[in-house]
Design a protein around this motif. Sequence first.
Motif, PDB file in Angstrom:
ATOM      1  N   GLN A 122     -12.507   2.466   0.505  1.00 22.38           N
ATOM      2  CA  GLN A 122     -11.742   3.545  -0.117  1.00 22.38           C
ATOM      3  C   GLN A 122     -11.992   4.882   0.578  1.00 22.38           C
ATOM      4  N   GLN A 123     -13.198   5.089   1.072  1.00 22.07           N
ATOM      5  CA  GLN A 123     -13.547   6.392   1.644  1.00 22.07           C
ATOM      6  C   GLN A 123     -13.134   6.565   3.102  1.00 22.07           C
ATOM      7  N   ILE A 124     -13.192   5.500   3.886  1.00 19.05           N
ATOM      8  CA  ILE A 124     -12.876   5.621   5.312  1.00 19.05           C
ATOM      9  C   ILE A 124     -11.378   5.849   5.508  1.00 19.05           C
ATOM     10  N   LYS A 125     -11.047   6.806   6.355  1.00 16.69           N
ATOM     11  CA  LYS A 125      -9.646   7.091   6.650  1.00 16.69           C
ATOM     12  C   LYS A 125      -9.114   6.055   7.632  1.00 16.69           C
ATOM     13  N   ILE A 126      -8.093   5.326   7.196  1.00 20.69           N
ATOM     14  CA  ILE A 126      -7.469   4.298   8.019  1.00 20.69           C
ATOM     15  C   ILE A 126      -6.034   4.715   8.298  1.00 20.69           C
ATOM     16  N   GLU A 127      -5.678   4.732   9.555  1.00 15.06           N
ATOM     17  CA  GLU A 127      -4.345   5.188   9.955  1.00 15.06           C
ATOM     18  C   GLU A 127      -3.253   4.365   9.276  1.00 15.06           C
TER      19      GLU A 127
ATOM     20  N   ASP B  23      -2.889   4.767   3.029  1.00 12.98           N
ATOM     21  CA  ASP B  23      -3.336   5.808   2.107  1.00 12.98           C
ATOM     22  C   ASP B  23      -4.062   5.183   0.914  1.00 12.98           C
ATOM     23  N   ALA B  24      -4.514   6.033  -0.008  1.00 11.85           N
ATOM     24  CA  ALA B  24      -5.311   5.562  -1.147  1.00 11.85           C
ATOM     25  C   ALA B  24      -4.533   4.587  -2.019  1.00 11.85           C
TER      26      ALA B  24
ATOM     27  N   LYS C  32      -4.358   1.255  -0.287  1.00 11.97           N
ATOM     28  CA  LYS C  32      -5.667   0.595  -0.353  1.00 11.97           C
ATOM     29  C   LYS C  32      -5.874  -0.063  -1.714  1.00 11.97           C
TER      30      LYS C  32
ATOM     31  N   ASP D 114      -8.187  -3.456  11.193  1.00 11.99           N
ATOM     32  CA  ASP D 114      -9.245  -2.523  10.800  1.00 11.99           C
ATOM     33  C   ASP D 114     -10.392  -3.338  10.216  1.00 11.99           C
TER      34      ASP D 114
END
Length: 235
Positions: free
Chosen positions: A41-46, A49-50, A53, A102
């Motif tokens: 939830q915290q890591i920014k994945i291109e 979005d939240a 996720k 990812d």
Amino acid sequence: MENGKRQAQSPMKIFPIICFFLLCQSCAPAQPPCVICDVVQQIKIEGVDAQLKDSILLHQRHYPDTSDADHIEYYSLTLDSIKGQARIDFGYESGQRAYAVDEISLFKKSDGNFKVVYSHFTGANSTVNQNDLLVFDYKPKTKNLTIDKVAAASLSVGFKDFFTAGTPDSVARDFEANADIYCSLFHEAENGIIFRLVNYLLSGPLRDNKYLLGEVIAFKWTGDAFVKSEPYFEE
């Protein structure tokens, strides 16, 4: 039963039952927190979005609204809360063959906290490109996730690392022009990460190249640091 009426139970009879129920509740093992879920939830994945996720974590598979009849897109999740690993795959069920992966893996430190490695790579057909390789420190008690640039720099691997000393520059250049290196966190190597060398034009195995020392370089986690291996060929 008297006069068709149910007799009320004595409070003294109910009290032991309530006490027993509360005791059972207190003795039941608490559900361990999903550390890898919080890290995901915290890591920014291109492109994720939240809200996306949440859907992926809940359903393990998600079809975005951007899909059409010719190009059906999907996201799929592989998650192991025991090993502390998560992998989100993006691809197409029809049409294009491009994909994105990812991967996130937790490595427990001697102080009880975690080192987190995040790898993002993309590809199409036989090609693959390493886009991001990040390292974080994670504290479960505070759920604090901070970047560790020093550790990330220590995980650097180049093409020369796979070749013997004295390899002709022309050989290395020709190989590098048609090859890539990517980092895999989902593999069979013991407690660590691996960098795999991929060449698109070779018809035979990489081990046939007399200048190559191996196709894989591993970094084993010792509890406080990653230790780099010599190149080796997978069986």
